[in-house]
Design an enzyme around this catalytic site. Structure first.
Site, mmCIF file in Angstrom:
data_model
loop_
_atom_site.group_PDB
_atom_site.id
_atom_site.type_symbol
_atom_site.label_atom_id
_atom_site.label_comp_id
_atom_site.label_asym_id
_atom_site.label_seq_id
_atom_site.Cartn_x
_atom_site.Cartn_y
_atom_site.Cartn_z
ATOM 1 N N ASP A 47 62.055 -122.320 25.721
ATOM 2 C CA ASP A 47 62.342 -120.945 25.457
ATOM 3 C C ASP A 47 61.436 -119.911 26.380
ATOM 4 O OD1 ASP A 47 64.592 -119.143 24.232
ATOM 5 O OD2 ASP A 47 62.662 -117.963 23.849
ATOM 6 N N TYR A 52 58.072 -111.807 28.825
ATOM 7 C CA TYR A 52 56.698 -112.478 28.360
ATOM 8 C C TYR A 52 55.460 -112.711 29.349
ATOM 9 C CZ TYR A 52 60.075 -114.246 25.034
ATOM 10 O OH TYR A 52 61.091 -114.376 23.831
ATOM 11 N N LYS A 77 65.372 -115.152 30.029
ATOM 12 C CA LYS A 77 66.167 -114.038 29.698
ATOM 13 C C LYS A 77 65.971 -112.584 30.756
ATOM 14 C CE LYS A 77 64.627 -115.038 25.169
ATOM 15 N NZ LYS A 77 63.531 -115.902 25.457
ATOM 16 N N HIS A 108 68.343 -110.046 27.115
ATOM 17 C CA HIS A 108 67.251 -109.856 26.270
ATOM 18 C C HIS A 108 67.640 -109.044 25.060
ATOM 19 C CE1 HIS A 108 62.523 -110.938 25.967
ATOM 20 N NE2 HIS A 108 63.153 -110.830 24.781
#
Length: 310
Positions: A47, A52, A77, A108
């Site tokens: 994931d 990120y 996402k 997200h």
């Protein structure tokens, strides 16, 4: 090799029921962590997310592992500043991951932010609050998700951090393709029982981020969790993961430590009494949501987090 069960999404695609989370995994660490998880620990589900900031390293780790792409379930996402440019952001993600599709693409957050603001991820207003586009209709975001799904760039599509209210008001009445997944903060201190039950009734699979709690969370030391772990001769983390599995949820524990990565794919098979005991922890006074970004003035619609303070 880990024996991880799978769940079937509404389109028939299977999703491994434990995945490696990569949030807060630093560049320089995440590549080795992903490679180890896939090659040595037996994970088949990773994931990740554009926001990120480590998808290139995730992709490098996937390549380094030697595990065939077809055997890995990859999630990404679309971030809040890209709600009007879904395919554009997805193609950047695909390039960084070194693949031509993701297995699952999620919205997200149910919040759009100014794509032309003063920061690519967290644009701020002069008063220091996030530059949110309050009038952005989420159905416009979802239409783009349906388009990339139909093009095969995403093999499944879903949402993250969506309440029942958000789905019923802004997505489901307009969707040609229903969300297949909703990724939530889910653990015994924030079980969201009503929401999870409703999502299951809608054939929407629930994924859990922070299934072991977040940094410094007391879940692993909770008396009830420790008692169940000791009685079953397993670790507290395996009890927490086993609870998610028993609830039909997909937990996504995160770590870059090889020992914890290995531990985090091992789950306890809990009996109904233990599941029921864990189910009751939040209602007994331990309810606590660990992740609460400052989305000023947004009506998220969760029972414990309905309206974010102005």
């Amino acid at each position: 090799m880990a024996n991880v069960p799978s769940l079937k999404l509404s389109n028939g695609k299977e999703i491994p029921q434990i995945g490696l989370g990569t949030w807060q995994s630093k560049a320089g660490e995440v590549e080795k962590a992903v490679a180890y998880a896939l090659k040595d620990a037996g994970y088949r589900h990773v994931d990740c997310a554009f926001a990120y900031g480590n998808e290139k390293e995730v992709g490098d780790g996937i390549k380094e592992s030697g595990v065939p792409r077809k055997d890995i379930f990859i999630t990404s996402k679309i971030w809040c500043t890209w709600h009007g440019r879904v395919e554009e952001q997805l193609k950047i993600t695909l390039e960084r991951l070194g693949t031509d599709y993701v297995d699952l693409l999620l919205v997200h957050w149910p919040i759009a932010m100014n794509p032309e603001g003063n920061h690519p991820f967290f644009p701020l207003l002069p008063n220091g609050k996030r530059d949110i586009l309050y009038d952005w209709p989420l159905r416009k975001t979802w239409e783009q998700f349906e388009a990339v799904y139909e093009k095969g760039l995403a093999k499944a599509i879903g949402v993250s951090n969506f309440s029942q209210l958000k789905l019923e008001e802004e997505i489901l009445p307009f969707a040609k393709i229903k969300p297949m997944v909703n990724q939530l903060e889910s653990h015994p201190y924030n079980p969201q029982h009503k929401l999870v039950q409703w999502l299951h009734s809608q054939d929407i699979v629930v994924e859990a981020y922070s299934p072991l709690g977040s940094t410094d969370a007391p879940l692993l030391k909770d008396d009830a969790i420790v008692e169940i772990a000791e009685r079953n001769k397993v670790s507290p983390s395996s009890v927490l993961l086993g609870w998610s599995i028993a609830k039909g949820i997909v937990p996504l524990p995160k770590s870059v430590n090889p020992e914890r990565i290995l531990t985090n794919i091992q789950y306890a098979k809990l009996g109904p009494a233990d599941v029921e005991k864990i189910d009751g922890l939040a209602a007994a006074g331990k309810q606590k949501r660990l992740i609460r970004p400052p989305w000023s003035g947004v009506k998220l619609g969760f029972d414990d987090w309905f309206q974010v303070d102005p």
